[in-house]
Enzyme design. Structure first.
Site, short mmCIF file in Angstrom:
data_model
loop_
_atom_site.label_atom_id
_atom_site.label_comp_id
_atom_site.label_asym_id
_atom_site.label_seq_id
_atom_site.Cartn_x
_atom_site.Cartn_y
_atom_site.Cartn_z
N GLU A 82 -31.31 15.34 -67.44
CA GLU A 82 -31.17 13.78 -67.95
C GLU A 82 -30.98 12.54 -66.81
O GLU A 82 -31.53 11.49 -66.83
CB GLU A 82 -29.83 13.65 -68.71
CG GLU A 82 -29.96 12.51 -69.98
CD GLU A 82 -28.77 12.42 -70.66
OE1 GLU A 82 -27.93 13.34 -70.61
OE2 GLU A 82 -28.57 11.72 -71.58
N ASP A 83 -30.25 13.03 -65.79
CA ASP A 83 -29.90 12.10 -64.73
C ASP A 83 -30.65 12.00 -63.46
O ASP A 83 -30.45 11.15 -62.59
CB ASP A 83 -28.54 12.31 -64.33
CG ASP A 83 -27.34 11.76 -65.39
OD1 ASP A 83 -27.93 11.54 -66.52
OD2 ASP A 83 -26.22 11.96 -65.46
#
Ligand code: MN
Length: 687
Positions: A82-83
């Site tokens: 996600e990051d």
């Protein structure tokens, strides 16, 4: 037993994994840690600490719950895709399909963004629950993630912290509870409570501390007495005091309106044994030492809860003359009570968990066996009913809150099988729980051998028998009778389908569309429906005229149609559309010289007054029974009166408010069930 609060170091995690899962596992975990550390780079948490602290502690929690290598690795990697630049394909290459899928599952839960915060939560929770169909471990990772985020919530701006805390209380904590993960549930609730009610939290904390030494002394005294008696019969058991958690004290104070002392004077201990048979031995000792409080003994060992919680519960009058709550269970049962579903997915180690729960949970749990785990099958069933994406998010959230928050009641089928259902659920909910077709064709029901209305609320221990009839169909009023999300869902689907079928039929119908002139006439009369005028005959009902809503309609006074009646509409000058029952004599005359319009009822309507007449033998108490019978269907009685005639007959008249023909039918049917009633029918108002 609560979860460890101190942050974990990477060395501690590696060592614990090595000890528990072996050198290969340690290697994978180390690799996952280093990759996560490198990918998050100099990203920081709001606390100012390096980001890796977060995934490390999430992995620590998962390790503490004794989950397998893949889950702990996924905990370390859960924010990477996600990051950072790192993709799912990279992860499949580096760590394999299993870990990559777990991480993807967790990522999906947090990915969904929608307009309002409330619907966002609902969407999230739905995704989360649906995700468990693939793999319940995803939810466990998400809950560990949430737990660590809640521990560090104080670094968030106050407004955001408050929103997160509320969401935790309404969504995540109940899910943890539903999954039986009490250690997580309790921690999430207390952390959130501290933010949502800071003053109450401090007050309860202070009060608990004040009584701490007194409480500890009392527990010590109990321990000595119990140990002595148990060693007499050679049972070795661990006895511990049970501190109630802050949020549950707060809830009891607010919902049960009790003072702090009333709640806290209630002492509680837990006795942990090695063997199941010892549980009953301990129970015997407890009940001979102190008098049991009647009605408080519960045997969840013989009858586990849906989430497989097992324990004996009893309340006795303790040595100080105050109630003492006692829980008795084996060590394995205790593990399941604390970790819930996580215990079922835990990596098999040594002996594994032994319990008498049947297939798939015996000694030596392996992940493959979990596919046939009855726990998992049960969840599939519940979750499947939540999958319909056409369901409105807000509605879903409300229904879900009902399903998750309320306690359960246990009822029996005629064959004696146990069905667990949310507290407040009705007989009709039960019918839908048995089978969709049973629900859709439910006609009547017997509870403990007695005929009851479908709206009857279930109580623990009730034996419920549903009577069905092929021809019998659901009524829109049922949407107000059912309380569980799954039953509501099934009913809505039914009505949606019915609507589609009807719309199709209307198009082919030989009924001609209204002429241009008629449409103009109607248009003149289009206006917002007036608010309901209480006590008049012209109360508005939801009627759709020629497919158009919001047309002024008047229910004809001659036949007073109510929702469910077959109806027909006539255009009147300046007074909108007049609606009659199809078989009304006046309507039959008008049909010859007036323009008719297709009209139909639209969903639930405002209540409409209806008059009924009931005749019975004039015996004592019969009038009151009638009133109770009507009120029992949650129907408003506007006027009531009774006279008796020469034949010693009682003639009672009731003016009641009806929302649908089926409601009236239910009331009349119920009245006819009363032993002395000979007649119950709808009559013209004022007659
Ligand atoms: Mn996270």
């Amino acid at each position: 037993m609560s979860l460890r609060q101190e942050p974990i170091t990477k060395e501690e995690l590696f060592d614990s994994v090595l000890e528990r899962l072996g050198p290969e596992a340690r290697e994978i975990i180390e690799k996952a840690y280093h990759l996560s550390d490198r990918m998050h780079g100099d990203q920081k948490r709001l606390s100012g600490e390096p980001y890796i602290i977060h995934p490390l502690n999430v992995a620590g929690l998962l390790n503490e719950l004794r989950l397998d290598t893949a889950v702990i690795a996924a905990g370390l990697l859960h924010d990477v895709v996600e990051d950072t630049e790192y993709t799912k394909d990279d992860m499949v290459r580096d760590f394999g399909e299993e870990i990559a899928n777990l991480v993807e599952g967790v990522t999906k839960i947090s990915e969904i963004k929608s307009q309002s915060k409330e619907t966002e939560a609902a969407e999230n929770i739905r995704k989360m629950l649906v995700a468990t169909i693939q793999d319940a471990r995803v939810i466990i990772i998400k809950l560990a993630d949430k737990t660590h985020n809640m521990r560090t919530l104080k670094f968030q701006p106050p407004e955001k912290a408050l929103r997160i805390a509320k969401e935790t209380l309404s969504v995540y904590a109940p899910i943890a509870g539903r999954l039986g993960m009490y250690s997580i549930k309790v921690e999430l609730e207390d952390l959130a409570f501290q933010i949502t009610h800071p003053e109450e939290f401090q007050h309860i904390r202070k009060s608990i501390n004040l009584k701490k030494s007194e409480r500890e002394e009392y527990i010590e005294k109990l321990k000595i007495i119990l140990k002595q008696r148990l060693s007499d019969i050679h049972i070795d058991a661990k006895i511990e005091g049970r501190a109630k958690h802050f949020y549950s004290i707060h809830k009891k104070m607010t919902t049960k309106d009790k003072s702090f002392h009333e709640i806290f004077d209630l002492r509680a201990i837990r006795i942990i044994t090695d063997e199941i048979r010892d549980c009953y031995g301990v129970l015997g000792i407890v009940h001979t030492l102190w008098p049991p409080v009647p009605g408080r003994f519960k045997d969840y060992v013989a009858t586990p809860k849906t989430n497989f919680y097992q324990s004996l519960h009893t309340t006795v009058i303790g040595p100080d003359g105050k109630p003492l709550e006692v829980q008795i269970r084996t060590r394995d049962m205790n593990r399941i009570a604390e970790d819930g579903v996580a215990a079922h997915w835990a990596y098999k180690e040594g002996k594994g968990i032994t319990s008498n729960l049947g297939a798939g949970i015996g000694p030596g749990i392996s992940t493959n066996l979990m596919k046939d785990n009855p726990f998992r099958l049960k969840w599939l069933e519940i979750l499947n009913s939540w999958q319909d994406s056409s369901m409105d998010s807000r509605e879903f959230l409300e229904d879900l809150k009902f399903d998750l928050h309320e306690d359960e009641v246990f009822v029996f089928t005629p064959k004696g099988e146990i069905v667990e259902i949310a507290k407040g659920a009705t007989v009709l909910d039960f019918a839908f729980r048995i089978h969709t077709d049973v629900g859709l064709h439910a006609k009547g029901a017997k509870v403990n051998g007695r005929m009851v209305p479908l709206r009857t609320e279930l109580k623990s221990g009730d034996q419920v028998e549903i009577q069905t009839e092929k021809k019998s169909k659901p009524s829109p009023i049922w949407l107000r009778i059912v309380k569980t999300a799954s039953a509501k869902q099934k009913l809505k689907q039914y009505f949606r389908r019915l609507q589609e079928e009807n719309d199709g039929r209307n198009m082919d119908s030989i009924e001609l569309p209204p002429s241009e002139k008629v449409i103009q006439e109607i248009q003149k009369n289009i206006r917002k429906r007036p608010r309901k005028k209480v006590g008049t005959e012209e109360k508005e009902a939801n009627i759709i005229v020629a497919g158009i809503k919001d047309i002024l309609v008047r229910r004809a006074a001659c036949c007073s149609p109510i929702p469910g009646d077959e109806i027909i509409g006539f255009v009147t000058r300046g007074r909108g559309v007049s609606v009659h029952k199809k078989n009304c004599p006046t309507a039959k005359v008008q049909m010859e010289n007036m323009q008719t319009l297709p009209v139909r009822w639209d969903g639930m309507a405002e209540p409409i007054p209806v008059q009924i007449e009931v005749r019975s033998k004039d015996v004592q108490g019969i009038y009151l029974s009638m009133v109770e019978s009507i009120s029992g269907t949650k129907t408003n009685i506007i006027e009531a009166g009774a006279t008796s005639n020469d034949n010693k007959q009682l003639i009672a008249k009731f003016k009641i408010e009806i929302e649908h023909l089926d409601q009236l039918k239910e009331i009349l049917d119920n009245l006819k069930l009363l032993p002395d009633v000979v007649y119950a029918e709808r009559v013209k108002i004022g007659k």
